[in-house]
Write a protein that holds these residues in place. Structure first.
Motif, PDB file in Angstrom:
ATOM      1  N   ASP A   6       0.424  -1.217  -0.360  1.00 15.69           N
ATOM      2  CA  ASP A   6      -0.079  -0.146  -0.307  1.00 15.69           C
ATOM      3  C   ASP A   6       0.787   1.205  -0.059  1.00 15.69           C
ATOM      4  N   GLU A   7       1.967   1.067   0.476  1.00 14.23           N
ATOM      5  CA  GLU A   7       2.895   2.354   0.320  1.00 14.23           C
ATOM      6  C   GLU A   7       3.566   2.327  -0.727  1.00 14.23           C
ATOM      7  N   LYS A   8       3.661   1.715  -1.514  1.00 11.97           N
ATOM      8  CA  LYS A   8       4.612   1.765  -3.122  1.00 11.97           C
ATOM      9  C   LYS A   8       3.405   2.483  -3.497  1.00 11.97           C
ATOM     10  N   SER A   9       2.190   1.632  -3.378  1.00 11.19           N
ATOM     11  CA  SER A   9       0.835   2.624  -4.213  1.00 11.19           C
ATOM     12  C   SER A   9       0.868   3.862  -4.389  1.00 11.19           C
ATOM     13  N   GLU A  10       0.709   4.188  -3.187  1.00 14.00           N
ATOM     14  CA  GLU A  10       0.027   5.950  -2.586  1.00 14.00           C
ATOM     15  C   GLU A  10      -0.750   6.051  -3.516  1.00 14.00           C
ATOM     16  N   GLY A  11      -1.837   5.087  -2.626  1.00 11.02           N
ATOM     17  CA  GLY A  11      -3.568   5.215  -2.598  1.00 11.02           C
ATOM     18  C   GLY A  11      -3.495   4.526  -3.961  1.00 11.02           C
TER      19      GLY A  11
END
Length: 251
Positions: free
Chosen positions: A62-67
């Motif tokens: 989730d952090e890598k995809s930024e939402g």
């Protein structure tokens, strides 16, 4: 992440890109513990091509995809080569050389990535050979566009041109008839002959095409609107117009 790297999210987008250009892949991150019939073939494909495979907890993904919705799959890839005016000319020439009819979609001022993604999906389904956009004031290929396009961003070339009107004139010199959509047109889409080498021009919802773009078109058409709304979303309108061209060509 390196400056020229991109992130690609979602099973469809990552699979489509890997099947076409596996050499662009640097690494793929999968949701730890996910092992099902949709993900397992992609894991095997990545390993087959020697791509680094890592497994992460959902919070890290989730952090890598930024939402962005990632479906448990995120890939880091090398940025694709940007296609320009010369590539557009080659696409038309190669199409004609195969005794096929050029079929292009031109988007003027479409800046929303969701609309571009949906237009790419329409274009892929209709058999469009390329989408043409101005280099400035237009949506570019992003992770969001790829996700909405569900793989079509990897099958339909996106050509960015410096001067849209000039590129349209170059297409006309190659024998491509350019149809523009405009609310003020006197002719309905369904009254127009749409069977030869063709490029369809769609403007942004509300604003429509810019003046010079409109003036460069060979012909203007409109969608008949029976209800109270004055215009349709550009991706919806492009789908209707593209498949009317397909219908006439098949007829």
């Amino acid at each position: 992440m390196a400056k020229n790297d991109e992130l690609v999210f979602g099973i469809h987008s990552v699979t489509a890109l890997m099947e076409r250009t596996p050499e662009r892949f640097i690494e793929v991150w999968f949701l730890k513990g996910r092992d099902d019939e949709r993900v397992t073939p992609l894991i095997n494909l990545a390993r087959q091509y020697g791509v680094s495979v890592q497994f992460m907890h959902r919070k890290a993904l989730d952090e890598k995809s930024e939402g962005e919705q990632h479906q448990g799959v995120i890939a880091r890839v090398k940025a694709a080569k940007m296609l320009t005016e010369n590539d557009l000319s080659d696409i038309v020439e190669n199409t004609l050389a195969k005794n096929e009819l050029p079929f292009l979609l031109i988007l003027d001022g479409v800046t929303d990535p969701h609309n571009l993604g949906a237009c790419l999906r329409n274009a892929d389904a209709a058999g469009v050979q390329a989408i043409v956009v101005p280099k400035d004031n237009a949506a570019k290929i992003t992770a969001t566009v790829r996700k909405v396009a569900v793989g079509a961003a990897e099958t339909v070339p996106l050509v960015q041109v410096t001067n849209l009107a000039r590129s349209m004139k170059a297409l006309q010199e190659q024998g491509v008839w350019i149809i523009g959509t405009a609310g003020e047109a006197t002719q309905s889409l369904y009254e127009c002959k749409l069977q030869g080498p063709m490029a369809l021009v769609m403007g942004a919802e509300g604003k429509g095409m810019r003046r010079l773009t409109r003036e460069t078109c060979d012909e203007l058409v409109k969608l008949p609107m029976a209800g109270s709304v004055s215009s349709l979303n550009v991706s919806v309108a492009s789908g209707i117009c593209l498949f009317e061209i397909v219908r006439q060509r098949l007829g």
